[in-house]
Design a protein around this motif. Sequence first.
Motif, PDB file in Angstrom:
ATOM      1  N   GLY A   1       0.814  -1.196   0.000  1.00 31.60           N
ATOM      2  CA  GLY A   1       0.000   0.000   0.000  1.00 31.60           C
ATOM      3  C   GLY A   1       0.850   1.249   0.000  1.00 31.60           C
ATOM      4  N   ALA A   2       0.196   2.383  -0.162  1.00 26.68           N
ATOM      5  CA  ALA A   2       0.903   3.660  -0.070  1.00 26.68           C
ATOM      6  C   ALA A   2       1.495   3.769   1.333  1.00 26.68           C
ATOM      7  CB  ALA A   2      -0.069   4.807  -0.350  1.00 26.68           C
ATOM      8  N   THR A   3       2.799   3.878   1.421  1.00 30.72           N
ATOM      9  CA  THR A   3       3.497   3.733   2.698  1.00 30.72           C
ATOM     10  C   THR A   3       3.332   4.954   3.596  1.00 30.72           C
ATOM     11  OG1 THR A   3       5.161   2.441   1.515  1.00 30.72           O
ATOM     12  CG2 THR A   3       5.694   3.117   3.757  1.00 30.72           C
ATOM     13  N   PRO A   4       2.837   4.750   4.834  1.00 29.86           N
ATOM     14  CA  PRO A   4       2.756   5.851   5.803  1.00 29.86           C
ATOM     15  C   PRO A   4       4.097   5.987   6.525  1.00 29.86           C
ATOM     16  CG  PRO A   4       1.771   3.884   6.724  1.00 29.86           C
ATOM     17  CD  PRO A   4       2.206   3.523   5.327  1.00 29.86           C
ATOM     18  N   PHE A   5       5.078   6.556   5.835  1.00 31.25           N
ATOM     19  CA  PHE A   5       6.435   6.601   6.380  1.00 31.25           C
ATOM     20  C   PHE A   5       6.521   7.179   7.795  1.00 31.25           C
ATOM     21  CE2 PHE A   5       7.493   6.133   1.866  1.00 31.25           C
ATOM     22  CZ  PHE A   5       8.447   5.127   1.959  1.00 31.25           C
ATOM     23  N   PRO A   6       5.816   8.273   8.131  1.00 28.81           N
ATOM     24  CA  PRO A   6       5.927   8.799   9.501  1.00 28.81           C
ATOM     25  C   PRO A   6       5.461   7.806  10.558  1.00 28.81           C
ATOM     26  CG  PRO A   6       4.977  10.444   8.040  1.00 28.81           C
ATOM     27  CD  PRO A   6       5.003   9.162   7.269  1.00 28.81           C
ATOM     28  N   ALA A   7       4.558   6.877  10.170  1.00 22.53           N
ATOM     29  CA  ALA A   7       4.056   5.912  11.138  1.00 22.53           C
ATOM     30  C   ALA A   7       4.986   4.722  11.295  1.00 22.53           C
ATOM     31  CB  ALA A   7       2.660   5.431  10.721  1.00 22.53           C
ATOM     32  N   ILE A   8       5.600   4.242  10.177  1.00 22.57           N
ATOM     33  CA  ILE A   8       6.428   3.042  10.267  1.00 22.57           C
ATOM     34  C   ILE A   8       7.913   3.360  10.414  1.00 22.57           C
ATOM     35  CG2 ILE A   8       4.749   1.733   8.920  1.00 22.57           C
ATOM     36  CD1 ILE A   8       6.694   1.889   6.555  1.00 22.57           C
ATOM     37  N   MET A   9       8.327   4.555   9.988  1.00 26.45           N
ATOM     38  CA  MET A   9       9.732   4.954  10.139  1.00 26.45           C
ATOM     39  C   MET A   9       9.796   6.377  10.665  1.00 26.45           C
ATOM     40  SD  MET A   9      11.765   3.236   6.886  1.00 26.45           S
ATOM     41  CE  MET A   9      10.886   4.160   5.636  1.00 26.45           C
ATOM     42  N   PRO A  10       9.389   6.586  11.904  1.00 28.28           N
ATOM     43  CA  PRO A  10       9.380   7.951  12.447  1.00 28.28           C
ATOM     44  C   PRO A  10      10.794   8.517  12.564  1.00 28.28           C
ATOM     45  CG  PRO A  10       8.987   6.345  14.182  1.00 28.28           C
ATOM     46  CD  PRO A  10       8.943   5.593  12.888  1.00 28.28           C
ATOM     47  N   ILE A  11      10.942   9.784  12.201  1.00 30.53           N
ATOM     48  CA  ILE A  11      12.261  10.428  12.264  1.00 30.53           C
ATOM     49  C   ILE A  11      12.299  11.473  13.367  1.00 30.53           C
ATOM     50  CG2 ILE A  11      13.941  11.828  10.982  1.00 30.53           C
ATOM     51  CD1 ILE A  11      12.931  10.481   8.423  1.00 30.53           C
ATOM     52  N   GLY A  12      11.423  12.437  13.308  1.00 31.05           N
ATOM     53  CA  GLY A  12      11.407  13.457  14.352  1.00 31.05           C
ATOM     54  C   GLY A  12      12.545  14.449  14.204  1.00 31.05           C
ATOM     55  N   PRO A  13      12.556  15.484  15.024  1.00 30.48           N
ATOM     56  CA  PRO A  13      13.590  16.509  14.940  1.00 30.48           C
ATOM     57  C   PRO A  13      14.976  15.940  15.252  1.00 30.48           C
ATOM     58  CG  PRO A  13      11.745  17.255  16.275  1.00 30.48           C
ATOM     59  CD  PRO A  13      11.565  15.802  16.066  1.00 30.48           C
ATOM     60  N   HIS A  14      16.011  16.547  14.666  1.00 30.71           N
ATOM     61  CA  HIS A  14      17.389  16.184  14.992  1.00 30.71           C
ATOM     62  C   HIS A  14      17.629  16.500  16.472  1.00 30.71           C
ATOM     63  CE1 HIS A  14      21.756  16.386  15.148  1.00 30.71           C
ATOM     64  NE2 HIS A  14      21.760  15.676  14.023  1.00 30.71           N
ATOM     65  N   PRO A  15      18.383  15.661  17.192  1.00 32.14           N
ATOM     66  CA  PRO A  15      18.602  15.904  18.625  1.00 32.14           C
ATOM     67  C   PRO A  15      19.090  17.315  18.944  1.00 32.14           C
ATOM     68  CG  PRO A  15      19.390  13.728  18.045  1.00 32.14           C
ATOM     69  CD  PRO A  15      19.013  14.404  16.758  1.00 32.14           C
ATOM     70  N   ARG A  16      20.037  17.819  18.114  1.00 29.61           N
ATOM     71  CA  ARG A  16      20.541  19.164  18.400  1.00 29.61           C
ATOM     72  C   ARG A  16      19.467  20.208  18.171  1.00 29.61           C
ATOM     73  NH1 ARG A  16      25.429  17.475  15.725  1.00 29.61           N
ATOM     74  NH2 ARG A  16      24.935  18.802  13.927  1.00 29.61           N
ATOM     75  N   ASP A  17      18.662  19.991  17.111  1.00 21.86           N
ATOM     76  CA  ASP A  17      17.573  20.918  16.858  1.00 21.86           C
ATOM     77  C   ASP A  17      16.526  20.833  17.958  1.00 21.86           C
ATOM     78  OD1 ASP A  17      15.932  22.753  15.425  1.00 21.86           O
ATOM     79  OD2 ASP A  17      14.747  21.063  14.699  1.00 21.86           O
ATOM     80  N   ALA A  18      16.223  19.612  18.396  1.00 22.17           N
ATOM     81  CA  ALA A  18      15.245  19.440  19.464  1.00 22.17           C
ATOM     82  C   ALA A  18      15.728  20.095  20.746  1.00 22.17           C
ATOM     83  CB  ALA A  18      14.980  17.950  19.693  1.00 22.17           C
ATOM     84  N   GLY A  19      17.044  19.943  21.018  1.00 24.83           N
ATOM     85  CA  GLY A  19      17.597  20.568  22.219  1.00 24.83           C
ATOM     86  C   GLY A  19      17.528  22.076  22.144  1.00 24.83           C
ATOM     87  N   ALA A  20      17.822  22.633  20.957  1.00 18.67           N
ATOM     88  CA  ALA A  20      17.771  24.085  20.797  1.00 18.67           C
ATOM     89  C   ALA A  20      16.344  24.591  20.965  1.00 18.67           C
ATOM     90  CB  ALA A  20      18.314  24.465  19.423  1.00 18.67           C
ATOM     91  N   ARG A  21      15.394  23.849  20.428  1.00 16.63           N
ATOM     92  CA  ARG A  21      13.997  24.258  20.560  1.00 16.63           C
ATOM     93  C   ARG A  21      13.567  24.227  22.026  1.00 16.63           C
ATOM     94  NH1 ARG A  21      10.435  21.681  15.606  1.00 16.63           N
ATOM     95  NH2 ARG A  21      11.667  22.551  13.870  1.00 16.63           N
ATOM     96  N   ALA A  22      13.976  23.181  22.736  1.00 17.36           N
ATOM     97  CA  ALA A  22      13.597  23.043  24.141  1.00 17.36           C
ATOM     98  C   ALA A  22      14.185  24.220  24.948  1.00 17.36           C
ATOM     99  CB  ALA A  22      14.074  21.722  24.698  1.00 17.36           C
ATOM    100  N   ALA A  23      15.467  24.599  24.649  1.00 16.84           N
ATOM    101  CA  ALA A  23      16.100  25.700  25.359  1.00 16.84           C
ATOM    102  C   ALA A  23      15.377  26.999  25.057  1.00 16.84           C
ATOM    103  CB  ALA A  23      17.571  25.796  24.968  1.00 16.84           C
ATOM    104  N   LYS A  24      14.984  27.176  23.793  1.00 14.25           N
ATOM    105  CA  LYS A  24      14.282  28.395  23.411  1.00 14.25           C
ATOM    106  C   LYS A  24      12.947  28.487  24.141  1.00 14.25           C
ATOM    107  CE  LYS A  24      12.686  30.928  19.325  1.00 14.25           C
ATOM    108  NZ  LYS A  24      12.587  30.898  17.827  1.00 14.25           N
TER     109      LYS A  24
END
Length: 261
Positions: free
Chosen positions: A231-254
Amino acid sequence: MNGPIFEALKRTLKAKGLTYRTLAERMGVSEPTVKRIFHEKNCKLDRLMEICVAADVELENVLGAMNRGPGPANRVAPEIERRLAARPALLFVFIMLSEKFTAEGIMRSQGLSEASMFLYLRDLEELGLVALGRGLSARLLVDTPIQWDFEGPLKPHFEMTNKNFVGWALGHMEEGATFISFSRRMRPQTAEMLRREADDLAERARLLAHHDQHTTPEDQLIGYKWTFAFGATPFPAIMPIGPHPRDAGARAAKERRALPA
């Protein structure tokens, strides 16, 4: 010759992927000749033997398969599905029986005692799914194949068995198991063509298995499982990526800096 023989022959040809043209070439006759024989459903015995030789099938097997073609899928009552869902082991015994396993075959593959097997059969009889005979013989009271409600109460069990099977296949690829998985971008029309081809292959597998079950001793049959997902692949559901750790850390600090003191 009557119709049932030629209906059985047609199922055999479809299961083996043989066309009238291929059959004609093997017999040394024209394709219209073969088509006429199957249309009229009548020929001499020696011609019937030629067809069987060309199709690489024994005549006695064709005769044994007469009137045994797989019928339309049947369902069990929703209440029975709910009761089976509450007892997974009983569900799996019934599924194996519906897949033409004998009680003895289930005992061997599952390591069950004769007492356990009898009790499972008796429970299925109480549900109206089988009729017990002598010893461990049981006759199905539900016509096969069975179409289960994959969105009903049995869904968690079917999800579990397929996940277990995929895990087993991944761990046994050097022992004959097959696992193929890949992702490609394509047009929806191409995907639909491939899906139809997979359906055709699955139908051929079912017909071949049906033929084997009626022409081969039970102790020479091995249970195989077919699992196919496309089927049409739901990539976010089967291969979740999410923010890069450094980007996530910067966002959390902000966000922390933005909080009021």
